[in-house]
Write an enzyme that holds these catalytic residues in place. Structure first.
Site, PDB file in Angstrom:
ATOM      1  N   THR A   1     -19.458 -19.423  11.390  1.00 16.51           N
ATOM      2  CA  THR A   1     -19.349 -20.789  10.894  1.00 16.51           C
ATOM      3  C   THR A   1     -20.541 -21.652  11.287  1.00 16.51           C
ATOM      4  O   THR A   1     -21.136 -21.466  12.355  1.00 16.51           O
ATOM      5  CB  THR A   1     -18.068 -21.458  11.430  1.00 16.51           C
ATOM      6  OG1 THR A   1     -18.068 -22.861  11.110  1.00 16.51           O
ATOM      7  CG2 THR A   1     -17.973 -21.316  12.945  1.00 16.51           C
TER       8      THR A   1
ATOM      9  N   GLU B   1     -20.270 -24.543  12.270  1.00 14.09           N
ATOM     10  CA  GLU B   1     -19.855 -25.356  13.414  1.00 14.09           C
ATOM     11  C   GLU B   1     -20.456 -24.838  14.716  1.00 14.09           C
ATOM     12  O   GLU B   1     -20.464 -25.545  15.724  1.00 14.09           O
ATOM     13  CB  GLU B   1     -18.330 -25.392  13.517  1.00 14.09           C
ATOM     14  CG  GLU B   1     -17.645 -26.185  12.411  1.00 14.09           C
ATOM     15  CD  GLU B   1     -17.875 -27.691  12.523  1.00 14.09           C
ATOM     16  OE1 GLU B   1     -18.044 -28.189  13.660  1.00 14.09           O
ATOM     17  OE2 GLU B   1     -17.883 -28.361  11.475  1.00 14.09           O
TER      18      GLU B   1
ATOM     19  N   TYR C   1     -12.750 -24.631  18.400  1.00 10.86           N
ATOM     20  CA  TYR C   1     -12.925 -23.723  17.264  1.00 10.86           C
ATOM     21  C   TYR C   1     -14.319 -23.110  17.276  1.00 10.86           C
ATOM     22  O   TYR C   1     -14.481 -21.892  17.163  1.00 10.86           O
ATOM     23  CB  TYR C   1     -12.691 -24.478  15.959  1.00 10.86           C
ATOM     24  CG  TYR C   1     -13.167 -23.742  14.727  1.00 10.86           C
ATOM     25  CD1 TYR C   1     -12.516 -22.596  14.287  1.00 10.86           C
ATOM     26  CD2 TYR C   1     -14.267 -24.199  14.004  1.00 10.86           C
ATOM     27  CE1 TYR C   1     -12.953 -21.917  13.157  1.00 10.86           C
ATOM     28  CE2 TYR C   1     -14.708 -23.529  12.873  1.00 10.86           C
ATOM     29  CZ  TYR C   1     -14.049 -22.388  12.454  1.00 10.86           C
ATOM     30  OH  TYR C   1     -14.493 -21.724  11.336  1.00 10.86           O
TER      31      TYR C   1
END
EC number: 4.2.1.47
Length: 395
Positions: A178, A180, A202
């Site tokens: 990801t 992120e 996460y």
């Protein structure tokens, strides 16, 4: 041409330059980006893929993509009181009975190693796509331990299950990473060599998953790839994600079912693409001669504010922003009705303000480029939600 079939699995519900690459086993039977068989001469085995997260946005699009390539699809879902198969029911010949066609569902869980070992040993996949995750950033602050169990340790469980079954030389593994990971970015745009700075449980869990994939690739000569996917949306996006919240709310306003909706940080900027484009990139990564990690992105950024404006534009309305901070509102031109308000409860404990990907490596090595534009993405989501709210106002 080889026969193909797919075994798919679901649980919850969507880098620095790769170290040295290892030569892969010729028994993998892969194809290069032009579709040419790589090292498959004399190999009569079916090509079998295992997907975790088939009931999610990406899993459903990937299942469709592979079915069009004549794969047979098998899915594993968690045991629950109700089926969470809305996104894939249309892939059955008999959607109501969950029967027929080239897809079957089985039970399994990312938190249970024994189920993973049994499944892998039974189906003997040649490709595994690990898409299962607790993927909501804000939720990860409330469910941090569960997020780590599924997103971090879950990845380790699958890799170990492959080795337990003695299949590390015969399986190609894709890990859904990801954007992120970049979090508090140190450079823009971000590519495979940009340092990570995760800003949520996460992202931290996904960072473990990223590095354990590289570790197993180097330690055990496994064909394992990380796809660092930037934000990708679709009409199948979960309702608790901001893009889908916007299109659902604007669709309700269009049908006079809602007056206004609330958001958090309007100025947060993301690189948004369409999920259907991104699942193709996942498949491409596993068809190459040797494994590597790739950023998948459009290279464009748009703010949450712009997404709201584009959604309203689809229904021929314009929004003017007034006020500042938590008092800012989005007012509909012509009527003066407040359509968007700010609610601090939607702010993240640690914000990620800007993510923009550089997918030049994927373009160069996979010949991958996004097909759907930002405006087309918003339009696709709006059309679907307008129709959804027309049929079912309480959806």
């Amino acid at each position: 041409m080889l026969n193909t079939r797919l075994i798919a699995m679901s649980t919850s519900d969507g880098a620095p330059e790769t170290k040295k690459q290892r030569p892969e086993s010729s028994s993998n039977g892969s194809k290069d980006q032009n579709g040419t068989e790589a090292g498959a001469e004399g190999d009569s085995r079916d090509k079998v893929a295992l997907i975790t997260g088939i009931t999610g946005q990406d899993g459903s699009y990937l299942a469709e993509f592979l079915l069009k390539k004549d794969y047979e699809v098998h899915g594993i879902i968690r045991r629950a009181s109700t089926f969470n198969t809305t996104r894939i029911e249309h892939l059955y010949a008999d959607p109501k009975a969950h029967k027929g066609g080239r897809m079957k569902l089985h039970y399994g869980d990312m938190t249970d190693s024994s189920s993973l070992v049994k499944i892998i040993n039974m189906v003997k996949p040649t490709e595994i796509y690990n898409l299962a995750a607790q993927s909501h950033v804000k939720v990860s602050f409330d469910l941090s331990e569960y997020t780590a169990e599924v997103d971090a340790v879950g990845t380790l469980r699958i890799l170990d299950a492959i080795r337990t079954c003695g299949m590390e030389k015969n399986v190609r593994f894709y890990q859904a990473s990801t954007s992120e990971l970049y979090g508090k970015v140190v450079e823009t745009p971000q590519n495979e060599q940009t340092p990570f700075y995760p800003r949520s449980p996460y992202a931290c869990a996904k960072m473990y998953g990223f590095w354990i994939v590289i570790n197993y690739r180097e330690a055990y000569n496994m064909y394992a790839c990380n796809g660092i996917l930037f934000n990708h949306e679709s009409p199948r996006r979960g309702e608790n994600f901001v893009t889908r919240k916007i299109t659902r709310s604007v669709a309700k306003i269009y049908h006079k079912q809602m007056e206004y909706f609330e958001l958090g940080n309007l100025d947060s900027k993301r690189d948004w693409g369409h999920a259907s484009d991104y699942v193709e990139a996942m498949w491409m990564m596993l068809q190459r001669e040797s494994p590597s990690d790739y950023v998948i992105a459009t290279g464009e950024t748009h703010s949450v504010r712009e997404f709201v404006e584009a959604a309203f534009k689809h229904i021929d309305r314009e929004i003017t922003w007034k006020g500042k901070g938590v008092d800012e509102v989005g007012v509909e031109n012509g009527t003066g009705i407040v359509r968007v308000r700010i609610n601090p409860k939607y702010f993240r404990p640690t914000e990620v303000d800007l993510l923009q990907g550089d997918a030049s490596k994927a373009n160069r090595e996979l010949n991958w480029t996004p097909k759907v534009t930002f405006v087309e993405l918003v339009s696709d989501m709006m059309k679907a939600d307008i129709e959804l709210m027309r049929k079912n106002p309480i959806a």
